[in-house]
Enzyme design. Structure first.
Site, PDB file in Angstrom:
ATOM      1  N   ASN A   1      -4.979   3.232  -3.933  1.00 56.36           N
ATOM      2  CA  ASN A   1      -6.172   3.981  -4.313  1.00 56.36           C
ATOM      3  C   ASN A   1      -5.840   5.193  -5.188  1.00 56.36           C
ATOM      4  O   ASN A   1      -6.714   5.736  -5.858  1.00 56.36           O
ATOM      5  CB  ASN A   1      -6.880   4.505  -3.051  1.00 56.36           C
ATOM      6  CG  ASN A   1      -7.809   3.479  -2.415  1.00 56.36           C
ATOM      7  OD1 ASN A   1      -8.174   2.477  -3.027  1.00 56.36           O
ATOM      8  ND2 ASN A   1      -8.183   3.734  -1.161  1.00 56.36           N
TER       9      ASN A   1
ATOM     10  N   ASP B   1       0.873  -1.177   0.000  1.00 49.59           N
ATOM     11  CA  ASP B   1       0.000   0.000   0.000  1.00 49.59           C
ATOM     12  C   ASP B   1       0.912   1.231   0.000  1.00 49.59           C
ATOM     13  O   ASP B   1       2.051   1.160   0.498  1.00 49.59           O
ATOM     14  CB  ASP B   1      -0.874  -0.029   1.258  1.00 49.59           C
ATOM     15  CG  ASP B   1      -1.585   1.287   1.491  1.00 49.59           C
ATOM     16  OD1 ASP B   1      -2.318   1.708   0.581  1.00 49.59           O
ATOM     17  OD2 ASP B   1      -1.394   1.898   2.562  1.00 49.59           O
TER      18      ASP B   1
ATOM     19  N   TYR C   1      -0.173   5.062   0.661  1.00 42.03           N
ATOM     20  CA  TYR C   1      -0.441   6.146   1.614  1.00 42.03           C
ATOM     21  C   TYR C   1      -0.570   5.622   3.045  1.00 42.03           C
ATOM     22  O   TYR C   1      -1.464   4.847   3.351  1.00 42.03           O
ATOM     23  CB  TYR C   1      -1.706   6.905   1.213  1.00 42.03           C
ATOM     24  CG  TYR C   1      -1.638   7.444  -0.204  1.00 42.03           C
ATOM     25  CD1 TYR C   1      -0.663   8.362  -0.565  1.00 42.03           C
ATOM     26  CD2 TYR C   1      -2.527   7.001  -1.180  1.00 42.03           C
ATOM     27  CE1 TYR C   1      -0.590   8.850  -1.860  1.00 42.03           C
ATOM     28  CE2 TYR C   1      -2.471   7.487  -2.480  1.00 42.03           C
ATOM     29  CZ  TYR C   1      -1.494   8.411  -2.820  1.00 42.03           C
ATOM     30  OH  TYR C   1      -1.433   8.876  -4.109  1.00 42.03           O
TER      31      TYR C   1
END
Lengths: 221, 221
Positions: free
Chosen positions: A115, A8, A10
């Site tokens: 994302n 991931d 962030y």
């Protein structure tokens, strides 16, 4: 059994709260509070828009979350202020152990699944020289939905050409940990804030405080 | 054009923070904080479990959110403590204007559409005498998912036998307001906490501070 490590971005590789510095310059004494509300709303909007089937890319969504945060804190702003602060998302700080730890995960394939929109991920990785360390940078954007939807995690399987049980997924976000484990990855939770495990009926394979510790644990297993 | 009014329960008719009293008895000085974290986690878990297709009924989910909140605040508890506090969800306070305002929405059909499990909604409504004022109490449970998924809002259409454009949906929760408006209801936001509109690309038809004001606005339109 592990053939690839998927990170991931962030909160895991990048400290989203490094934007406090910029916010402090514009709104002295308010930077921390802005950052907290902003991050919370950013996450909420990503979940809610996925549930409502009203996708908006992460750049715009993050800008909207910032506007909300400033409104809630009764702070004045112009469109230019939003752009100015939002731009910090292209220059977030890497957590201090990241670059060195990535070496420890070789020779596995390394990638990011985030994302973030393709453009914001590409610029952030270039600005921080992280692009040189990654075999792939994968955005949810092609699916027009966000984590923790299962099909999002499947993007890593498709992009890397390995099975899901051959992927070690690494996140500092408890809800992302639950989503990725639920999908079928082996999961390491970088518990940077020393929080309890989220009670979502599923637990990570590894709980560590930083990436270096994770590399060590996985390799010595 | 309006033929039925559908109310959200938690936060809209009932004050979820009335559990602070109970928490204060067990954890003096911590009640407010517990309530804030608990409510936030309850909402997050409902969204995240819907996204992950890992439905758990709202009673268990609310208990898990409470456990998380107590863990995060480093408070000790037993299974009995959780049950004891959770039980307050069957005796939440109605907001002061609710009962009188419901009369003002007659002769329209009145109902509740809530994330709550059928049992917890039935008991809460009976314990607070609200069942006498409602034509239907509808739980998301039959669909095994939560708001703001569109099919959840459609439960009201099916149960009440009216079209979606004939329903006035009432909620104090900004995200529920966005979800219900996105589905196609006419929506009234009871902005009890004087917050900004959530930036989810869609706005309510009415913004008011309580139910009495909404009834007045809708009838005089």
């Amino acid at each position: 059994m592990i053939k690839a490590v998927v990170f991931d971005a962030y909160g895991t590789l990048y400290d989203v709260h490094s934007i406090v510095r910029k916010c402090e310059k514009i709104y002295p004494g308010k930077g921390y509070q802005i950052s907290q509300v902003w991050r919370q709303k950013q996450l909420e909007y990503s979940w809610l828009r996925s549930l409502m089937d009203r996708y908006q890319d992460f750049w715009s969504l993050t800008g909207d979350a910032l506007s909300y945060a400033l409104d809630e804190l009764n702070l004045q702003y112009s469109k230019g202020t939003i752009e100015d602060i939002l731009n910090e998302y292209l220059y977030l700080d890497l957590y201090p152990e990241v670059v060195e730890s990535l070496q420890a995960f070789r020779p596995w394939k390394l990638s990011i699944l985030s994302n973030g929109s393709p453009k914001m991920l590409k610029e952030l990785a270039a600005n921080t020289n992280l692009d040189k360390h990654m075999d792939a940078i994968i955005s949810v954007d092609s699916l027009k939905t966000y984590k923790p939807k299962a099909n999002v995690y499947n993007l890593a399987v498709e992009n890397l050409g390995v099975n899901k049980n051959e992927i070690l997924f690494v996140s500092s976000n408890g809800w992302d940990v639950a989503g990725s484990k639920s999908f079928g990855f082996t999961v390491g939770w970088i518990n940077r804030l020393n929080k309890p495990v989220e009670r979502l009926g599923i637990e990570p394979n590894y709980i560590v405080s930083n990436l270096a510790e994770l590399a060590n644990k996985v390799k010595n297993k």
